[in-house]
Design a protein around this motif. Structure first.
Motif, PDB file in Angstrom:
ATOM      1  N   ILE A  60      -0.307   6.334  -6.108  1.00 44.24           N
ATOM      2  CA  ILE A  60      -0.731   6.422  -5.037  1.00 44.24           C
ATOM      3  C   ILE A  60      -2.333   6.646  -5.073  1.00 44.24           C
ATOM      4  CG2 ILE A  60      -0.993   7.917  -3.018  1.00 44.24           C
ATOM      5  CD1 ILE A  60       2.067   8.656  -3.561  1.00 44.24           C
ATOM      6  N   ASP A 118       9.795   9.250  15.733  1.00 41.37           N
ATOM      7  CA  ASP A 118       9.366  10.224  14.852  1.00 41.37           C
ATOM      8  C   ASP A 118       9.997  11.770  15.489  1.00 41.37           C
ATOM      9  OD1 ASP A 118       8.214  11.536  12.591  1.00 41.37           O
ATOM     10  OD2 ASP A 118       6.258  11.147  13.273  1.00 41.37           O
ATOM     11  N   PRO A 152       9.940  15.626   3.214  1.00 41.97           N
ATOM     12  CA  PRO A 152       8.932  16.483   3.457  1.00 41.97           C
ATOM     13  C   PRO A 152       7.942  15.695   4.250  1.00 41.97           C
ATOM     14  CG  PRO A 152       9.295  16.577   1.052  1.00 41.97           C
ATOM     15  CD  PRO A 152      10.176  15.418   1.865  1.00 41.97           C
ATOM     16  N   PRO A 153       6.880  16.191   5.134  1.00 45.54           N
ATOM     17  CA  PRO A 153       6.039  15.592   5.875  1.00 45.54           C
ATOM     18  C   PRO A 153       4.891  14.906   5.059  1.00 45.54           C
ATOM     19  CG  PRO A 153       5.910  17.758   6.224  1.00 45.54           C
ATOM     20  CD  PRO A 153       6.986  17.710   5.607  1.00 45.54           C
ATOM     21  N   GLY A 154       4.427  13.942   5.126  1.00 49.16           N
ATOM     22  CA  GLY A 154       3.257  13.212   4.633  1.00 49.16           C
ATOM     23  C   GLY A 154       3.743  12.309   3.331  1.00 49.16           C
ATOM     24  N   THR A 155       5.015  12.091   3.280  1.00 54.11           N
ATOM     25  CA  THR A 155       5.448  11.526   1.926  1.00 54.11           C
ATOM     26  C   THR A 155       5.631   9.998   2.143  1.00 54.11           C
ATOM     27  OG1 THR A 155       7.626  11.968   2.809  1.00 54.11           O
ATOM     28  CG2 THR A 155       6.752  13.424   0.972  1.00 54.11           C
ATOM     29  N   GLY A 156       5.398   9.382   3.278  1.00 54.83           N
ATOM     30  CA  GLY A 156       5.036   8.072   3.463  1.00 54.83           C
ATOM     31  C   GLY A 156       6.396   7.322   4.427  1.00 54.83           C
ATOM     32  N   LYS A 157       7.076   8.201   5.271  1.00 55.30           N
ATOM     33  CA  LYS A 157       8.041   7.843   6.203  1.00 55.30           C
ATOM     34  C   LYS A 157       7.534   6.474   7.098  1.00 55.30           C
ATOM     35  CE  LYS A 157       9.433  11.855   7.091  1.00 55.30           C
ATOM     36  NZ  LYS A 157       8.705  12.584   6.185  1.00 55.30           N
ATOM     37  N   ALA A 171      -0.100  12.268   1.392  1.00 57.23           N
ATOM     38  CA  ALA A 171      -0.882  12.564   2.457  1.00 57.23           C
ATOM     39  C   ALA A 171      -1.816  13.632   1.479  1.00 57.23           C
ATOM     40  CB  ALA A 171      -0.417  13.162   3.772  1.00 57.23           C
ATOM     41  N   GLY A 210       0.693  -1.367  -0.018  1.00 60.37           N
ATOM     42  CA  GLY A 210       0.090   0.023  -0.082  1.00 60.37           C
ATOM     43  C   GLY A 210       0.931   1.189   0.059  1.00 60.37           C
ATOM     44  N   ILE A 211       2.021   1.241  -0.250  1.00 60.72           N
ATOM     45  CA  ILE A 211       3.109   2.324  -0.543  1.00 60.72           C
ATOM     46  C   ILE A 211       3.137   2.722  -1.876  1.00 60.72           C
ATOM     47  CG2 ILE A 211       5.278   3.288   0.032  1.00 60.72           C
ATOM     48  CD1 ILE A 211       5.493   1.289   2.262  1.00 60.72           C
ATOM     49  N   LEU A 214       7.727   4.467  -4.039  1.00 58.70           N
ATOM     50  CA  LEU A 214       8.853   4.282  -3.354  1.00 58.70           C
ATOM     51  C   LEU A 214       9.567   2.917  -3.610  1.00 58.70           C
ATOM     52  CD1 LEU A 214       7.581   6.316  -0.211  1.00 58.70           C
ATOM     53  CD2 LEU A 214       9.265   7.141  -1.844  1.00 58.70           C
ATOM     54  N   LEU A 236       4.930   4.920   6.816  1.00 55.86           N
ATOM     55  CA  LEU A 236       4.420   3.703   6.128  1.00 55.86           C
ATOM     56  C   LEU A 236       5.467   2.789   5.818  1.00 55.86           C
ATOM     57  CD1 LEU A 236       2.129   4.994   3.285  1.00 55.86           C
ATOM     58  CD2 LEU A 236       1.373   3.885   5.440  1.00 55.86           C
ATOM     59  N   HIS A 260      -5.340   4.276  -3.317  1.00 52.23           N
ATOM     60  CA  HIS A 260      -6.490   4.996  -2.235  1.00 52.23           C
ATOM     61  C   HIS A 260      -7.825   4.842  -2.843  1.00 52.23           C
ATOM     62  CE1 HIS A 260      -3.749   5.519   0.990  1.00 52.23           C
ATOM     63  NE2 HIS A 260      -2.884   6.170   0.266  1.00 52.23           N
ATOM     64  N   GLN A 280      -4.014  11.874  -0.605  1.00 47.49           N
ATOM     65  CA  GLN A 280      -5.303  11.226   0.145  1.00 47.49           C
ATOM     66  C   GLN A 280      -6.412  12.086   0.497  1.00 47.49           C
ATOM     67  OE1 GLN A 280      -4.132   9.346   3.801  1.00 47.49           O
ATOM     68  NE2 GLN A 280      -5.433   7.715   3.508  1.00 47.49           N
TER      69      GLN A 280
HETATM   70  P1  ATP Z   1       5.361  13.038   8.825  1.00 50.14           P
HETATM   71  O1  ATP Z   1       6.709  13.550   8.432  1.00 50.14           O
HETATM   72  O2  ATP Z   1       4.385  14.121   8.926  1.00 50.14           O
HETATM   73  O3  ATP Z   1       5.210  11.936   9.948  1.00 50.14           O
HETATM   74  P2  ATP Z   1       5.295  10.780   7.015  1.00 50.14           P
HETATM   75  O4  ATP Z   1       6.224  11.111   5.924  1.00 50.14           O
HETATM   76  O5  ATP Z   1       5.625   9.984   7.894  1.00 50.14           O
HETATM   77  O6  ATP Z   1       4.697  12.185   7.389  1.00 50.14           O
HETATM   78  P3  ATP Z   1       2.949   9.140   6.558  1.00 50.14           P
HETATM   79  O7  ATP Z   1       2.473   9.124   8.000  1.00 50.14           O
HETATM   80  O8  ATP Z   1       3.761   7.771   6.313  1.00 50.14           O
HETATM   81  O9  ATP Z   1       3.651  10.379   6.328  1.00 50.14           O
HETATM   82  O10 ATP Z   1       1.886   9.382   5.562  1.00 50.14           O
HETATM   83  C1  ATP Z   1       0.566  10.041   5.945  1.00 50.14           C
HETATM   84  C2  ATP Z   1      -0.492   9.341   4.908  1.00 50.14           C
HETATM   85  O11 ATP Z   1      -0.438   9.666   3.846  1.00 50.14           O
HETATM   86  C3  ATP Z   1      -0.258   7.733   5.173  1.00 50.14           C
HETATM   87  O12 ATP Z   1      -1.079   7.021   6.151  1.00 50.14           O
HETATM   88  C4  ATP Z   1      -0.912   7.530   3.895  1.00 50.14           C
HETATM   89  O13 ATP Z   1      -2.216   7.319   3.997  1.00 50.14           O
HETATM   90  C5  ATP Z   1      -0.514   8.489   2.780  1.00 50.14           C
HETATM   91  N1  ATP Z   1       0.533   8.411   2.236  1.00 50.14           N
HETATM   92  C6  ATP Z   1       1.808   9.077   2.229  1.00 50.14           C
HETATM   93  N2  ATP Z   1       2.725   8.791   1.264  1.00 50.14           N
HETATM   94  C7  ATP Z   1       2.258   7.654   0.710  1.00 50.14           C
HETATM   95  C8  ATP Z   1       2.602   6.689  -0.298  1.00 50.14           C
HETATM   96  N3  ATP Z   1       4.029   6.905  -0.947  1.00 50.14           N
HETATM   97  N4  ATP Z   1       1.933   5.743  -0.847  1.00 50.14           N
HETATM   98  C9  ATP Z   1       0.577   5.575  -0.209  1.00 50.14           C
HETATM   99  N5  ATP Z   1       0.138   6.415   0.628  1.00 50.14           N
HETATM  100  C10 ATP Z   1       0.730   7.603   1.213  1.00 50.14           C
END
Ligand code: ATP
Length: 285
Positions: free
Chosen positions: A207, A129, A62-67, A240, A20-21, A24, A69, A211, A243
């Protein structure tokens, strides 16, 4: 020790396409090859080569890129107990002394198991985190407590201290790699560092596919919706944000099934479909 050492077990059924990523694959395989490869070889070979397993992995971007996950999926790929997830600010307890204790507690289970079994067959993953929230405080004793320093020192003691634990992996995450103290990036610490970037167009399409898979399967995604078009119109979006866009398209679609007549709200749930118009409206927003 004299006990036989067993290597970490790679889950045989693990497939990247099931994670589900989106977008990447390359980062995931880099992480695997640089941070875990040594764990799936017979321990005797690794001993002869006289190297240590990687204990720290830093994911930045950057925030919300899937780290997060990715960090969770690493635990699924290897034989691992449920990862412990903590964040920097949470670790900086107001009560002097208990921040260090918070850190020590994180490693307790791994330590106990290592003592008992003396091997690294089961990995303990600690996901840390907002690492920068703790590490940028190093050396700044402006608040007179030095809590940040103590947390850092305790974490380093656990990662590269005298009592070597071979069954741990600490995955640190940050949006601000520039704030991370270089002492942390040395061998034995967060030695493998990898950027998790914004997705490119191909990644964005993946992505979107991930989703919208469920609504597509349930025939609730309009046939006029082109995921290619959406991917091309969402330059600089994070996963993110993609989504979030889908979520608002869905809410526009639902909204067209809600009627307020006089002072009553009515819902007509026949044939709910999220169509191109809803996505375009969400994009305009
Ligand atoms: P932060 O730095 O804010 O913690 P992060 O990089 O850890 O951000 P995630 O928490 O992994 O980001 O991503 C937030 C949500 O966005 C995930 O739960 C997912 O639903 C969606 N998302 C982000 N990146 C991806 C991706 N590459 N593939 C699928 N879904 C993604």
């Amino acid at each position: 020790g004299s006990r036989p050492r067993v290597n970490a077990i790679l889950q045989p059924n693990f497939k990247f396409s099931d994670t589900g990523i989106g977008g990447l694959d390359e980062q995931f395989s880099t992480i695997f090859r640089r941070a875990f490869a040594s764990r799936i070889f017979p321990p005797a070979d690794i001993e002869k080569l006289n190297i240590q397993h990687v204990k720290g992995l830093l994911l930045y971007g950057p925030p919300g890129t899937g780290k997060t996950l990715i960090a969770r999926q690493i635990g699924k790929m290897l034989n691992s107990v449920e990862p412990k997830i903590v964040n920097g600010p949470e670790m900086l307890s107001k009560y002097v002394g208990s921040s260090e204790e918070n850190i020590r507690n994180l490693f307790k289970d791994a330590e106990a198991e290592y003592k008992e079994k003396g091997d690294e067959s089961q990995l303990h993953i600690i996901i840390f985190d907002e690492l920068d929230a703790v590490f940028k405080q190093r050396g700044s004793r402006g608040d007179g407590t030095g809590v940040g320093d103590n947390v850092v020192n305790q974490l380093l003691a656990k990662m590269d201290g005298v009592e070597q634990l071979n069954n741990i992996l600490v995955i640190g995450m940050t949006n601000r790699r520039d704030l991370i103290d270089s002492a942390l990036l040395r061998p034995g610490r967060f030695e493998v560092q990898l950027e998790i970037p914004l997705p490119d167009e191909h990644g964005r399409k993946q992505i979107f596919t991930i989703h919208t898979a469920k609504m597509a399967k349930e025939k609730m995604l309009g046939p006029d919706v082109s995921l290619e078009e959406l991917a091309s119109k969402t330059k600089n979006f994070t996963g993110a944000e993609i989504q979030g866009l889908i979520r608002s398209a869905v809410s526009f679609a639902l909204d067209s099934h809600v009627k307020t007549d006089s002072d009553k709200i009515k819902v007509d749930n026949t044939d709910i479909k999220v169509t191109r118009v809803h996505f375009m409206r969400a994009l305009d927003e």
